[in-house]
Scaffold this motif. Structure first.
Motif, PDB file in Angstrom:
ATOM      1  N   SER A 140       0.821  -1.217   0.000  1.00  0.00           N
ATOM      2  CA  SER A 140       0.000   0.000   0.000  1.00  0.00           C
ATOM      3  C   SER A 140       0.849   1.258   0.000  1.00  0.00           C
ATOM      4  O   SER A 140       1.797   1.375   0.780  1.00  0.00           O
ATOM      5  CB  SER A 140      -0.898   0.040   1.230  1.00  0.00           C
ATOM      6  OG  SER A 140      -1.794  -1.038   1.216  1.00  0.00           O
ATOM      7  N   ILE A 141       0.469   2.196  -0.852  1.00  0.00           N
ATOM      8  CA  ILE A 141       1.113   3.513  -0.839  1.00  0.00           C
ATOM      9  C   ILE A 141       0.598   4.239   0.402  1.00  0.00           C
ATOM     10  O   ILE A 141      -0.610   4.426   0.564  1.00  0.00           O
ATOM     11  CB  ILE A 141       0.764   4.306  -2.110  1.00  0.00           C
ATOM     12  CG1 ILE A 141       1.294   3.586  -3.352  1.00  0.00           C
ATOM     13  CG2 ILE A 141       1.321   5.728  -2.025  1.00  0.00           C
ATOM     14  CD1 ILE A 141       0.784   4.146  -4.672  1.00  0.00           C
ATOM     15  N   THR A 142       1.513   4.599   1.285  1.00  0.00           N
ATOM     16  CA  THR A 142       1.103   5.246   2.532  1.00  0.00           C
ATOM     17  C   THR A 142       1.401   6.738   2.547  1.00  0.00           C
ATOM     18  O   THR A 142       0.780   7.488   3.281  1.00  0.00           O
ATOM     19  CB  THR A 142       1.785   4.581   3.735  1.00  0.00           C
ATOM     20  OG1 THR A 142       3.190   4.532   3.507  1.00  0.00           O
ATOM     21  CG2 THR A 142       1.262   3.162   3.948  1.00  0.00           C
ATOM     22  N   SER A 143       2.379   7.180   1.734  1.00  0.00           N
ATOM     23  CA  SER A 143       2.637   8.618   1.665  1.00  0.00           C
ATOM     24  C   SER A 143       3.377   8.962   0.387  1.00  0.00           C
ATOM     25  O   SER A 143       4.063   8.123  -0.202  1.00  0.00           O
ATOM     26  CB  SER A 143       3.417   9.122   2.879  1.00  0.00           C
ATOM     27  OG  SER A 143       4.755   8.691   2.824  1.00  0.00           O
ATOM     28  N   ILE A 144       3.206  10.205  -0.014  1.00  0.00           N
ATOM     29  CA  ILE A 144       3.931  10.764  -1.157  1.00  0.00           C
ATOM     30  C   ILE A 144       4.422  12.133  -0.709  1.00  0.00           C
ATOM     31  O   ILE A 144       3.615  13.007  -0.377  1.00  0.00           O
ATOM     32  CB  ILE A 144       3.022  10.909  -2.393  1.00  0.00           C
ATOM     33  CG1 ILE A 144       2.454   9.551  -2.806  1.00  0.00           C
ATOM     34  CG2 ILE A 144       3.801  11.545  -3.544  1.00  0.00           C
ATOM     35  CD1 ILE A 144       1.364   9.627  -3.857  1.00  0.00           C
ATOM     36  N   ASN A 145       5.728  12.293  -0.653  1.00  0.00           N
ATOM     37  CA  ASN A 145       6.305  13.573  -0.256  1.00  0.00           C
ATOM     38  C   ASN A 145       6.725  14.333  -1.501  1.00  0.00           C
ATOM     39  O   ASN A 145       7.355  13.777  -2.402  1.00  0.00           O
ATOM     40  CB  ASN A 145       7.529  13.378   0.642  1.00  0.00           C
ATOM     41  CG  ASN A 145       7.153  12.868   2.006  1.00  0.00           C
ATOM     42  OD1 ASN A 145       6.039  13.064   2.466  1.00  0.00           O
ATOM     43  ND2 ASN A 145       8.087  12.209   2.656  1.00  0.00           N
ATOM     44  N   LEU A 146       6.406  15.611  -1.517  1.00  0.00           N
ATOM     45  CA  LEU A 146       6.826  16.488  -2.610  1.00  0.00           C
ATOM     46  C   LEU A 146       8.201  17.037  -2.261  1.00  0.00           C
ATOM     47  O   LEU A 146       8.314  18.013  -1.526  1.00  0.00           O
ATOM     48  CB  LEU A 146       5.807  17.617  -2.784  1.00  0.00           C
ATOM     49  CG  LEU A 146       4.409  17.191  -3.223  1.00  0.00           C
ATOM     50  CD1 LEU A 146       3.401  18.294  -2.966  1.00  0.00           C
ATOM     51  CD2 LEU A 146       4.421  16.801  -4.685  1.00  0.00           C
ATOM     52  N   ASP A 147       9.258  16.388  -2.760  1.00  0.00           N
ATOM     53  CA  ASP A 147      10.613  16.857  -2.478  1.00  0.00           C
ATOM     54  C   ASP A 147      10.885  18.160  -3.229  1.00  0.00           C
ATOM     55  O   ASP A 147      11.536  19.055  -2.711  1.00  0.00           O
ATOM     56  CB  ASP A 147      11.633  15.789  -2.874  1.00  0.00           C
ATOM     57  CG  ASP A 147      11.386  14.494  -2.135  1.00  0.00           C
ATOM     58  OD1 ASP A 147      10.958  14.538  -0.972  1.00  0.00           O
ATOM     59  OD2 ASP A 147      11.608  13.430  -2.726  1.00  0.00           O
ATOM     60  N   GLN A 148      10.413  18.216  -4.460  1.00  0.00           N
ATOM     61  CA  GLN A 148      10.456  19.445  -5.240  1.00  0.00           C
ATOM     62  C   GLN A 148       9.098  19.560  -5.908  1.00  0.00           C
ATOM     63  O   GLN A 148       8.603  18.586  -6.468  1.00  0.00           O
ATOM     64  CB  GLN A 148      11.529  19.397  -6.335  1.00  0.00           C
ATOM     65  CG  GLN A 148      12.953  19.386  -5.843  1.00  0.00           C
ATOM     66  CD  GLN A 148      13.920  19.484  -7.014  1.00  0.00           C
ATOM     67  OE1 GLN A 148      13.933  20.475  -7.734  1.00  0.00           O
ATOM     68  NE2 GLN A 148      14.714  18.442  -7.197  1.00  0.00           N
ATOM     69  N   ALA A 149       8.497  20.708  -5.825  1.00  0.00           N
ATOM     70  CA  ALA A 149       7.196  20.910  -6.462  1.00  0.00           C
ATOM     71  C   ALA A 149       7.157  22.324  -7.020  1.00  0.00           C
ATOM     72  O   ALA A 149       6.349  23.147  -6.621  1.00  0.00           O
ATOM     73  CB  ALA A 149       6.072  20.671  -5.467  1.00  0.00           C
ATOM     74  N   GLY A 150       8.090  22.582  -7.925  1.00  0.00           N
ATOM     75  CA  GLY A 150       8.183  23.911  -8.497  1.00  0.00           C
ATOM     76  C   GLY A 150       7.087  24.152  -9.503  1.00  0.00           C
ATOM     77  O   GLY A 150       6.791  23.301 -10.332  1.00  0.00           O
ATOM     78  N   ALA A 151       6.466  25.317  -9.406  1.00  0.00           N
ATOM     79  CA  ALA A 151       5.446  25.716 -10.373  1.00  0.00           C
ATOM     80  C   ALA A 151       5.222  27.215 -10.199  1.00  0.00           C
ATOM     81  O   ALA A 151       5.339  27.734  -9.099  1.00  0.00           O
ATOM     82  CB  ALA A 151       4.154  24.955 -10.152  1.00  0.00           C
ATOM     83  N   THR A 152       4.898  27.856 -11.295  1.00  0.00           N
ATOM     84  CA  THR A 152       4.689  29.302 -11.246  1.00  0.00           C
ATOM     85  C   THR A 152       3.201  29.626 -11.258  1.00  0.00           C
ATOM     86  O   THR A 152       2.373  28.804 -11.630  1.00  0.00           O
ATOM     87  CB  THR A 152       5.357  29.975 -12.466  1.00  0.00           C
ATOM     88  OG1 THR A 152       4.811  29.392 -13.659  1.00  0.00           O
ATOM     89  CG2 THR A 152       6.865  29.785 -12.439  1.00  0.00           C
ATOM     90  N   ASN A 153       2.877  30.855 -10.850  1.00  0.00           N
ATOM     91  CA  ASN A 153       1.523  31.403 -10.944  1.00  0.00           C
ATOM     92  C   ASN A 153       0.453  30.508 -10.329  1.00  0.00           C
ATOM     93  O   ASN A 153      -0.598  30.291 -10.922  1.00  0.00           O
ATOM     94  CB  ASN A 153       1.166  31.698 -12.404  1.00  0.00           C
ATOM     95  CG  ASN A 153       2.092  32.727 -13.011  1.00  0.00           C
ATOM     96  OD1 ASN A 153       2.577  33.602 -12.316  1.00  0.00           O
ATOM     97  ND2 ASN A 153       2.357  32.613 -14.290  1.00  0.00           N
ATOM     98  N   GLY A 154       0.710  29.977  -9.155  1.00  0.00           N
ATOM     99  CA  GLY A 154      -0.306  29.214  -8.439  1.00  0.00           C
ATOM    100  C   GLY A 154      -0.496  27.787  -8.916  1.00  0.00           C
ATOM    101  O   GLY A 154      -1.341  27.069  -8.410  1.00  0.00           O
TER     102      GLY A 154
END
Length: 101
Positions: free
Chosen positions: A41-55
């Protein structure tokens, strides 16, 4: 002769394993995830990098929730209109991490 009782093998305890995707560079930034599974089972997903512009980064927590609920990369992202590049980058990173299990 009396049959000996057979002892059922005990299943191994569920182990927790994490794998990190390669960074996925896309038009608005970079996405890199660490997916953690306990057993199958997938128990967690961490956003190590989540770059994005303008929201655009606001779609990532929602994608994490969808991915954990679906327990795979097969889930509907149609409600995230206008975030196609971010969704595609997330899915690439997610599938890369899943492929390491």
């Amino acid at each position: 002769p009396t049959p000996k009782p057979t002892k059922k093998p005990t299943p191994p305890p569920s182990s927790t394993v994490s794998h990190t995707s390669s960074p996925v560079n896309y038009r608005y930034g970079t996405v890199q995830l660490t997916v953690t599974k306990t057993g199958s089972s997938i128990t967690s997903i961490n956003l190590d990098q989540a770059g994005a512009t303008n929201g655009r980064a606001s779609s990532f927590p929602y994608l994490v929730q969808l991915a954990i609920s679906a327990q795979s990369s097969s889930f509907d992202t149609s409600m995230l209109s206008g975030a196609t590049y971010s969704v595609n980058a997330f899915m690439s990173a997610f599938n890369d991490a899943l492929a390491q299990f």
